[in-house]
Design a protein around this motif. Structure first.
Motif, short mmCIF file in Angstrom:
data_model
loop_
_atom_site.label_atom_id
_atom_site.label_comp_id
_atom_site.label_asym_id
_atom_site.label_seq_id
_atom_site.Cartn_x
_atom_site.Cartn_y
_atom_site.Cartn_z
N UNK A 175 0.19 -1.33 0.43
CA UNK A 175 0.13 0.45 -0.27
C UNK A 175 0.84 1.52 -0.15
N UNK A 176 1.79 1.50 -0.76
CA UNK A 176 2.92 2.47 -0.60
C UNK A 176 4.43 2.16 -0.53
N UNK A 177 4.62 3.02 -0.97
CA UNK A 177 6.83 2.95 -0.53
C UNK A 177 7.19 2.95 0.43
N UNK A 178 7.31 1.98 0.87
CA UNK A 178 8.11 2.17 3.31
C UNK A 178 9.20 2.14 3.17
N UNK A 179 10.34 2.57 4.01
CA UNK A 179 11.97 2.52 4.17
C UNK A 179 12.98 1.96 4.32
N UNK A 180 11.79 -0.03 4.29
CA UNK A 180 12.09 -1.24 3.92
C UNK A 180 11.40 -2.03 2.89
N UNK A 181 11.76 -3.40 2.61
CA UNK A 181 10.75 -3.78 2.17
C UNK A 181 9.73 -4.22 3.07
N UNK A 182 7.92 -3.86 2.73
CA UNK A 182 7.32 -4.11 4.30
C UNK A 182 7.10 -5.87 4.23
N UNK A 183 7.28 -6.51 3.15
CA UNK A 183 7.30 -7.68 2.94
C UNK A 183 8.21 -8.96 3.97
N UNK A 184 9.78 -7.93 4.32
CA UNK A 184 10.63 -8.97 4.69
C UNK A 184 10.73 -7.67 6.34
N UNK A 185 10.08 -6.77 6.32
CA UNK A 185 10.65 -6.04 7.46
C UNK A 185 9.31 -5.29 8.03
N UNK A 186 8.74 -6.36 9.07
CA UNK A 186 6.90 -6.02 9.48
C UNK A 186 7.05 -4.67 9.71
N UNK A 187 8.22 -4.16 10.76
CA UNK A 187 8.24 -2.83 11.10
C UNK A 187 8.49 -1.74 10.07
N UNK A 188 8.56 -2.33 9.18
CA UNK A 188 8.67 -0.86 7.77
C UNK A 188 7.95 0.51 7.37
N UNK A 189 8.63 1.46 7.50
CA UNK A 189 7.64 2.33 7.96
C UNK A 189 7.01 3.04 6.61
N UNK A 190 6.07 3.21 6.30
CA UNK A 190 5.53 3.93 4.60
C UNK A 190 5.35 5.73 5.42
N UNK A 191 5.88 5.46 3.77
CA UNK A 191 5.84 7.42 3.37
C UNK A 191 4.70 8.09 3.28
N UNK A 192 4.20 8.96 3.37
CA UNK A 192 2.49 9.66 2.32
C UNK A 192 2.91 10.12 1.47
N UNK A 193 4.42 10.54 1.62
CA UNK A 193 5.48 11.42 0.11
C UNK A 193 6.96 11.26 0.66
N UNK A 194 7.39 10.76 -0.70
CA UNK A 194 8.90 10.71 -0.89
C UNK A 194 9.26 11.21 -2.41
N UNK A 195 10.42 12.48 -2.26
CA UNK A 195 11.12 13.14 -3.33
C UNK A 195 11.43 11.85 -3.68
N UNK A 196 11.43 12.19 -5.43
CA UNK A 196 12.64 11.86 -6.00
C UNK A 196 14.04 11.07 -5.95
N UNK A 197 14.70 12.05 -5.56
CA UNK A 197 16.02 11.90 -4.65
C UNK A 197 16.02 10.25 -4.37
#
Ligand code: ADP
Ligand code: ASP
Ligand code: MG
Length: 242
Positions: A175-197
């Motif tokens: 359901x979005x982009x996380x700081x790490x793969x949410x399938x591998x890391x259950x505590x990964x955090x989702x971004x509401x927005x992320x810049x291109x870089x």
């Protein structure tokens, strides 16, 4: 508005999921928007196609490999168009070459250069939901090319850029982009927005959720991408210049 909606392989893995995606497209069209769909091959089709070659040759030519692999997306585009028609809305599927998606000649990792014709616009004007086979294009010599694994994301961004789309939605199985793969890391955090870089850094470090070329192209052309789940409601993650 003109809206591009891309569905990845897991979002199209069976007839029920194709119907779910078709319903999203039809909803967009019924809201009065010009609707372009980009589809990947169903499920793990591309991997299966690749392993099936092993019995034929261990060294296929890159040209024929592209001709062969592009078929996965052709099948799912036609299936999607049939599903939309079955649900009562007009639709047409187009291969990359029919849509005029011009690329360079680097088979297996071709770069998108532009749109060669106005077929998509014409079909939209006829009231069709236009379903484009992702991951593929055609080079100046008329050969089918593919854009690299995960390249349907790049098809979506390229079409959004070349058609001047108002929105580019990428539907996937998270359901979005996380700081790490949410399938591998259950505590990964989702971004509401992320810049291109930052997104490019994630993609280059192997976060397959977005093809790195798609992020580069989005940044270059100023296309804002919304990454969201095919299966769960929610705003997902915006990728843009923040
Ligand atoms: P699609 O078939 O929709 O193109 P992909 O399998 O290419 O989907 O990409 C989605 C997958 O990317 C997710 O299932 C997830 O496991 C993986 N992924 C890796 N890194 C990330 C990340 N940082 N944020 C979200 N998903 C990620
Ligand atoms: N079907 C291709 C792949 O598996 C392209 C894509 O899914 O984006 O890499
Ligand atoms: Mg992908």
């Amino acid at each position: 508005m003109l809206i591009v909606q891309k569905f990845g392989g897991s979002s199209l893995a069976d007839p029920l999921r194709i119907r779910l995606a078709a319903q999203k497209l039809i909803k967009t069209a019924q809201e009065g928007h010009q609707t372009v769909a980009v589809v990947s091959a169903q499920g793990d089709t591309t991997d299966h196609l690749l392993s099936a070659i092993a019995d034929i040759t261990s060294a296929p030519s890159r040209r024929e490999l592209d001709a062969y692999l592009s078929a996965g997306e052709l099948l799912s585009a036609a299936l999607m168009a049939m599903t939309i028609e079955k649900c009562g809305h007009r639709a047409i599927s187009l291969a990359g070459w029919q849509a005029g998606l011009l690329t360079d000649s680097v088979h297996g990792n071709a770069r998108v250069l532009g749109l060669q014709n106005d077929r998509i616009r014409k079909e939209l004007e006829q009231g069709n939901i236009v379903v484009i086979a992702g991951f593929q294009g055609i080079d100046a010599a008329g050969n089918v090319t593919t854009l690299g694994r995960g390249g349907s994301d790049t098809t979506a961004v390229a079409l959004a850029a070349f058609l001047g789309a108002d929105r580019c939605l990428i539907y996937t199985d998270v359901d979005g982009i996380y700081d790490r793969d949410p399938r591998i890391f259950p505590d990964a955090v989702r971004f509401d927005a992320i810049d291109y870089t930052s997104m490019l850094r994630l993609a280059k470090n192997g976060a397959q959720v977005l093809h790195d070329r798609a992020v580069e192209l989005a940044q270059e052309k100023g296309v804002e991408i919304q990454v969201l789940s095919s299966f769960r409601p929610g705003p997902g993650t915006m990728v843009g210049s923040y």
